[in-house]
Design a protein around this motif. Sequence first.
Motif, PDB file in Angstrom:
ATOM      1  N   LYS A   1       0.933  -1.181  -0.081  1.00  0.00           N
ATOM      2  CA  LYS A   1      -0.056   0.029  -0.170  1.00  0.00           C
ATOM      3  C   LYS A   1       0.559   1.245   0.103  1.00  0.00           C
ATOM      4  O   LYS A   1       0.662   2.202  -0.875  1.00  0.00           O
ATOM      5  N   GLU A   2       1.965   1.210   0.698  1.00  0.00           N
ATOM      6  CA  GLU A   2       2.674   2.625   0.944  1.00  0.00           C
ATOM      7  C   GLU A   2       3.525   2.845  -0.463  1.00  0.00           C
ATOM      8  O   GLU A   2       3.618   3.988  -0.912  1.00  0.00           O
ATOM      9  N   GLU A   3       4.125   1.802  -0.915  1.00  0.00           N
ATOM     10  CA  GLU A   3       4.816   1.809  -2.330  1.00  0.00           C
ATOM     11  C   GLU A   3       3.848   2.142  -3.310  1.00  0.00           C
ATOM     12  O   GLU A   3       4.268   3.009  -4.207  1.00  0.00           O
ATOM     13  N   TYR A   4       2.596   1.756  -3.440  1.00  0.00           N
ATOM     14  CA  TYR A   4       1.744   2.318  -4.438  1.00  0.00           C
ATOM     15  C   TYR A   4       1.116   3.734  -4.313  1.00  0.00           C
ATOM     16  O   TYR A   4       1.309   4.134  -5.129  1.00  0.00           O
ATOM     17  N   GLU A   5       1.159   3.983  -2.948  1.00  0.00           N
ATOM     18  CA  GLU A   5       0.657   5.412  -2.927  1.00  0.00           C
ATOM     19  C   GLU A   5       1.402   6.628  -3.488  1.00  0.00           C
ATOM     20  O   GLU A   5       1.159   7.639  -3.876  1.00  0.00           O
ATOM     21  N   ARG A   6       2.698   6.172  -3.647  1.00  0.00           N
ATOM     22  CA  ARG A   6       3.455   7.135  -4.412  1.00  0.00           C
ATOM     23  C   ARG A   6       3.147   7.514  -5.871  1.00  0.00           C
ATOM     24  O   ARG A   6       3.663   8.582  -6.276  1.00  0.00           O
TER      25      ARG A   6
ATOM     26  N   ILE B   1     -14.039  -4.257  -4.281  1.00  0.00           N
ATOM     27  CA  ILE B   1     -12.775  -4.581  -3.725  1.00  0.00           C
ATOM     28  C   ILE B   1     -12.023  -3.394  -3.433  1.00  0.00           C
ATOM     29  O   ILE B   1     -12.191  -2.462  -4.242  1.00  0.00           O
ATOM     30  N   ASP B   2     -11.328  -3.254  -2.568  1.00  0.00           N
ATOM     31  CA  ASP B   2     -10.366  -2.146  -2.364  1.00  0.00           C
ATOM     32  C   ASP B   2      -9.063  -2.653  -1.386  1.00  0.00           C
ATOM     33  O   ASP B   2      -9.220  -2.750  -0.235  1.00  0.00           O
ATOM     34  N   TRP B   3      -8.017  -2.901  -2.196  1.00  0.00           N
ATOM     35  CA  TRP B   3      -6.565  -3.139  -1.605  1.00  0.00           C
ATOM     36  C   TRP B   3      -5.942  -2.057  -0.874  1.00  0.00           C
ATOM     37  O   TRP B   3      -5.080  -2.267  -0.043  1.00  0.00           O
ATOM     38  N   HIS B   4      -6.658  -0.879  -0.698  1.00  0.00           N
ATOM     39  CA  HIS B   4      -5.986   0.041  -0.159  1.00  0.00           C
ATOM     40  C   HIS B   4      -6.617   0.473   1.152  1.00  0.00           C
ATOM     41  O   HIS B   4      -5.864   0.828   2.283  1.00  0.00           O
ATOM     42  N   HIS B   5      -8.040   0.102   1.333  1.00  0.00           N
ATOM     43  CA  HIS B   5      -8.586   0.442   2.457  1.00  0.00           C
ATOM     44  C   HIS B   5      -8.184  -0.432   3.864  1.00  0.00           C
ATOM     45  O   HIS B   5      -7.984  -1.784   3.656  1.00  0.00           O
ATOM     46  N   GLU B   6      -7.870   0.007   4.968  1.00  0.00           N
ATOM     47  CA  GLU B   6      -7.181  -0.588   6.030  1.00  0.00           C
ATOM     48  C   GLU B   6      -8.107  -1.687   6.854  1.00  0.00           C
ATOM     49  O   GLU B   6      -7.656  -2.552   7.402  1.00  0.00           O
ATOM     50  N   HIS B   7      -9.451  -1.602   6.485  1.00  0.00           N
ATOM     51  CA  HIS B   7     -10.332  -2.835   6.880  1.00  0.00           C
ATOM     52  C   HIS B   7     -10.764  -3.468   5.969  1.00  0.00           C
ATOM     53  O   HIS B   7     -11.637  -4.326   6.290  1.00  0.00           O
ATOM     54  N   PHE B   8     -10.446  -3.367   4.793  1.00  0.00           N
ATOM     55  CA  PHE B   8     -10.548  -4.525   3.731  1.00  0.00           C
ATOM     56  C   PHE B   8      -9.844  -5.970   4.203  1.00  0.00           C
ATOM     57  O   PHE B   8      -8.534  -5.977   4.065  1.00  0.00           O
TER      58      PHE B   8
ATOM     59  N   HIS C   1      -5.542 -10.304  -2.464  1.00  0.00           N
ATOM     60  CA  HIS C   1      -4.950  -9.100  -1.807  1.00  0.00           C
ATOM     61  C   HIS C   1      -3.643  -9.055  -2.020  1.00  0.00           C
ATOM     62  O   HIS C   1      -2.794 -10.164  -2.072  1.00  0.00           O
ATOM     63  N   PRO C   2      -2.817  -7.931  -2.243  1.00  0.00           N
ATOM     64  CA  PRO C   2      -1.544  -7.613  -2.451  1.00  0.00           C
ATOM     65  C   PRO C   2      -0.804  -8.238  -1.196  1.00  0.00           C
ATOM     66  O   PRO C   2       0.492  -8.810  -1.496  1.00  0.00           O
ATOM     67  N   ALA C   3      -1.435  -7.950   0.017  1.00  0.00           N
ATOM     68  CA  ALA C   3      -0.671  -8.436   1.065  1.00  0.00           C
ATOM     69  C   ALA C   3      -0.882  -9.974   1.497  1.00  0.00           C
ATOM     70  O   ALA C   3      -0.403 -10.335   2.722  1.00  0.00           O
ATOM     71  N   ARG C   4      -1.193 -10.619   0.372  1.00  0.00           N
ATOM     72  CA  ARG C   4      -1.530 -12.217   1.115  1.00  0.00           C
ATOM     73  C   ARG C   4      -0.209 -13.010   1.456  1.00  0.00           C
ATOM     74  O   ARG C   4      -0.667 -13.933   2.240  1.00  0.00           O
TER      75      ARG C   4
END
Length: 429
Positions: A46-51, A131-138, A144-147
């Motif tokens: 998430k942090e890397e993608y936010e840039r 779907i929302d891979w950015h939201h902290e409660h999804f 998910h990218p963090a799987r």
Amino acid sequence: MQLDWPEHYGDPSWFIHDRFGMFIHWGLYSLLAKDEWIMTQEKISKEEYERYLEQFEADLFDPKKWVQHAKQSGMKYIVLTTKHHEGFALWDSAYTDYKITNTPYGKDVLKEFVEACREEEMKIGFYHSVIDWHHEHFTIDGLHPAREDEAVKQEKRDMKIYQKYLYNQVEELVTKYGKIDYFWFDFSYGDRDWGWSKGKGAEDWRAEEIEKLILKHQPQIMINNRLGMNRGVYTPEQYQPTGILTTSENKKRVWEACQTLNDRWTYNPNNLNRKSAEMIIKLLIDTVSKDGNLLMNFGPTARGNFDEASTKVLQEIGEWMTYHKQSIYGAGPSKLDPPQDCRLTKKKDRLFIHLFSWPFRTIHLKDFPYEINYARFLHDYSEVPVKRFDPEDLLHHDRPVIAENEVVLELPVIKPDHVVPVIEIGLKR
């Protein structure tokens, strides 16, 4: 055949009539120019993608040009991604900072898009990912990218908080922009099971509540079938159905084939598996002959414009539609069997024969039950001679053999200079 359509949904007549729409996928993934699923494919945090927020300048974005491209190509509605799985919002949502107004572009894209559509009387569709891979409660699942990130997987997440977020954002979309014609959700995957996690479906989205919310504010709206409730517009993706789509009770479904210019939905200059204008035109014809719509996707660049390849194809489609749109708008399937290498569409007392390959001299219409008023090419209205059974023809070696129950159309040897020539037959009532 009875239509399978929820009584509490809007009237689908305009949708069935218009037949041809544009899908537009545009978001932060356009900057990576690979794939709209790139965040999960490459397991980007998430942090890397936010840039990528800082790079989204969209300096060539002009929604009027988008709409003009669609209109000149014969498309009657446009469906734009409001938010894809990456979670980035193309509007000034009050519920997140992860949005277009916090990029260098800085303006509400949906507002500009809606205004441009209304100026050209283009029907408006909103795509929205549940779907929302950015939201902290999804909650983390197998998509998910963090799987594979054990630290992230240990975070406390509350899907109820995300459900409220999803509800609130949908409410913004159906209350801030006036009349919306089509709401296109993506997607439920409740049948997926990775052992350690399961997919998500209607209950995870609170789909019934979302549907009621939308219809409360937009009672006329069309909704697709991807909320997981098995109703709405059916949306086969990246394949072509073999016939009319029906339910187990033999009711006709309202459906829309979703296709891409190349293999993916986003802009990717290195994916060269592009469909030609001829292929897209044939997909459109084939879809209408099976009582469906075609939603054809084009991915703008991260700067906001359509690239040369997209523009060229759109122009060529538009040239064909200029001369042959009568066989598409308001048309549907025919009960007759098509001649070889042809597709048939029908509209009231007119039958349209689309010639996918050019035959030598004749087209035979077997077991033809109608009397014919006229037959002509659509591109120039030049007459196509019609022949029926005549015993005298049996005495001549240079005349086509015509059975008593068929009609023969006589063609020139040289194919007209159109990708798919179309013959219109006027039928006597």
